[in-house]
Enzyme design. Structure first.
Site, PDB file in Angstrom:
ATOM      1  N   ARG A  58       0.850  -1.199   0.000  1.00 43.66           N
ATOM      2  CA  ARG A  58       0.000   0.000   0.000  1.00 43.66           C
ATOM      3  C   ARG A  58       0.880   1.240   0.000  1.00 43.66           C
ATOM      4  NH1 ARG A  58      -4.788   1.395   4.344  1.00 43.66           N
ATOM      5  NH2 ARG A  58      -3.092   1.183   5.873  1.00 43.66           N
ATOM      6  N   ASP A 109      -3.729   3.048  14.435  1.00 42.58           N
ATOM      7  CA  ASP A 109      -2.926   3.625  13.364  1.00 42.58           C
ATOM      8  C   ASP A 109      -3.454   5.017  13.081  1.00 42.58           C
ATOM      9  OD1 ASP A 109      -5.207   3.309  11.831  1.00 42.58           O
ATOM     10  OD2 ASP A 109      -4.338   1.862  10.436  1.00 42.58           O
TER      11      ASP A 109
END
Length: 571
Positions: A186, A472
């Site tokens: 990603r 996160d």
């Protein structure tokens, strides 16, 4: 939104060609401001940098236009407008087209694990028993120069199967098993710059650096190891419109042509993690139809995006973040529509993140957490999802068991299950305000988590275990924007805070008290050495800003950009 110009220097440094220990060998027009390292120079070769430079020059104006369209859309929403389906692309939504067939190599994606591109993490994730490991340059990574460059070294070694890690504290050597998860990567979103690499006097687009360096060094070996004629594989974050998917499709075409591999070799899954994108799912798949392997419910960022999109709408206030789960009507509608859309187009519909982590010192609490994970995954597989995400290897067996037991030994549900009822969903289903209470404990948790996450991020950690969950950037963003929203509209708290309105005085007291709690929890010495005070200032400024910044990490990025003069000089 912080623009690329934020990172432009006050004068005009020009990169010279250097060699040996003096600096990186770079093409004309390229400045590298990050620290020189001989290992990094094997990633930042002249040819690799030329590949990234060509991508940047070809697509930068398209990217700038897409970002300007985002700003225009935000103005419409702030002035009372609502996102919705585009009448101009109705023919795409109602058409009978399908995406290219899913490659056999990634047909089975029942459980995927995600994590940053840290060396030990890469090995453990590939060995975890998950079907896919998504190596993350985005929300799980603090994008310092060191983290990014070491990440590329680690992925190169993983693809070449030479990666090892010696844990000196445990005197243990980690290496890859014979069978490993399939590797997806990603890159960062379109909005994030890479301020350590300048091309033609401006910072490079971060995702083009991430994609370009990884593809340049690994596409050939990746295809030998995993691809069977397909790959490399990617996850694409933070898109808001199909025009952004079109740029990615053109980047993929350009890379395939450069490498001399067949069109459609590169495959990508798009995270649907912004509210505007849920109305563009068919269009996004259509733009990427030769390169797509599905969509993913990026539900934490989706919640963040709901608040950001409706920041000018006082009638759409979020309850405590712990109450905004998939049982909320707008979240369930989003999941159902994603499944229906993906299966109609012949690709995977991936479920969301299980953010829990094992609770090793409390078996009862650990079992209770696992049971919540099982229920969430059972909901996903019964709804029609083809796979799911886990944040920790300890969750993989439970997730895998649920999906395996409910998929009749099939690798996916693409053709066996279609959510036909989702076709009756209307815009109101996707926009319905979430229900629940707003409490003092919710305000405190947001503040405590936001400050601690940001303190870790500033010191290089982008994936942080806090209160038995893996946090996160997405979950930190929820904390930030919810605090901002409650302050802006003077929310009256429920529960123990009944009758109390959120204002600057109350928030200031909460910040002070939660900082004291953080110090008690982490210990005075760690608190003193950490960047908690710096994180508190930044987080507090973001929560109290008169205008909501688009991304917390874009503002915080200024604090981790470190320029090194060796390797470049000024005229």
């Amino acid at each position: 939104m912080v623009s690329f110009e934020t990172f432009l220097p006050t004068n005009n440094p020009v990169q010279r060609k250097n060699s040996g220990t003096m600096g990186y060998d770079v093409p004309e027009g390229v400045d590298i401001r990050g620290r020189y390292d001989p290992e990094f120079s094997k990633i930042l070769t002249r040819d690799a940098l030329q590949f990234v430079t060509d991508l940047q020059r070809e697509f930068r104006n398209h990217i700038k236009y897409a970002m300007e369209c985002r700003r225009e859309a935000k103005m419409r929403y702030n002035n009372g407008g609502l996102p919705g389906f585009d009448p101009a692309t109705k023919y795409i939504r109602e058409g009978e087209w399908v995406c290219a067939p899913v490659p056999a190599a990634v047909a089975d994606r029942r459980v995927e694990i995600t994590g940053p591109v840290e060396r030990k993490m890469v090995i453990n994730a590939l060995n975890s028993g998950a079907k896919v490991f998504m190596a993350d340059f985005e929300d799980a990574l603090s994008p310092s120069w060191e983290n990014l460059m070491k990440g590329h070294v680690n992925l190169r070694d993983a693809v070449n199967r030479t990666i090892t890690f010696h844990d000196q504290a445990r005197n243990k050597v980690y290496k890859l098993n014979d069978q490993t998860a399939k590797l997806f990567v990603r890159p960062r979103g379109w909005h994030l710059p890479e301020a350590h690499i300048f091309i033609d006097g401006e910072p490079t687009t971060g995702c083009l650096v991430d994609f370009g360096l990884y593809f340049f060094h690994n596409h050939a070996n990746f295809r030998k190891a995993q691809g069977q004629g397909f790959g490399p594989f990617f996850y694409l974050p933070k898109m808001e419109h199909s025009r952004e998917a079109r740029i990615w499709n053109n980047v993929f075409d350009r890379a395939e042509k450069w490498a001399g591999i067949e069109k459609g070799s590169i495959r990508a899954t798009v995270l649907i993690e912004t509210l505007p994108a849920v109305f563009q799912m068919n269009e996004i798949l259509y733009e990427l139809r030769d390169h797509s392997v599905g969509l993913n419910c990026g539900r934490w960022d989706y919640i963040f995006s709901y608040v950001k999109t409706f920041q000018g709408h006082p009638d759409r206030l979020l309850p405590d973040r712990v109450q905004v789960g998939m049982a909320q009507h707008f979240m369930r509608s989003y999941s159902d529509l994603l499944i229906h859309t993906c299966h109609k187009r012949g690709v995977h519909a991936m479920g969301g993140m299980a953010a829990q982590i094992p609770i090793r010192d409390d078996p009862a609490a650990n079992e209770a957490a696992l049971e919540l994970v099982r229920k969430d995954k059972l909901r996903e597989v019964k709804a029609g999802h083809d796979g799911t995400w886990a944040a920790h290897p300890g969750l993989i067996p439970a997730c895998m068991e649920v999906f395996t037991n409910n998929m009749a030994n099939a690798p996916n549900q693409i053709h066996s299950m279609k959510r036909q009822d989702a076709s009756v969903l209307i815009e109101d289903d996707l926009l319905q305000s979430p229900r629940g209470v707003r409490t003092m404990e919710g305000l405190r948790l947001n503040t405590r988590v936001g400050i601690q996450y940001l303190a870790a991020w500033l010191t290089g950690a982008g994936s942080v275990p806090l209160y038995n969950h893996m946090e996160d950037a997405a979950t930190a963003e929820i904390s930030r924007v919810q605090n901002w929203q409650w302050l802006k509209y003077g929310v009256e708290l429920d529960g123990d805070g009944l009758g109390v309105k959120v204002n600057l005085e109350l928030f200031g007291r909460v910040v002070e008290e939660e900082m004291a709690r953080i110090e008690r929890e982490v210990g005075k010495e760690k608190f003193k050495k950490g960047m908690y005070k710096e994180a508190c200032k930044l987080f507090t400024r973001q929560c109290t800003a008169p205008v909501l910044d688009d991304f917390l990490t874009l503002d915080a990025y200024n604090n981790i950009v470190m320029y090194h003069p060796v390797g470049w000089s000024r005229l």
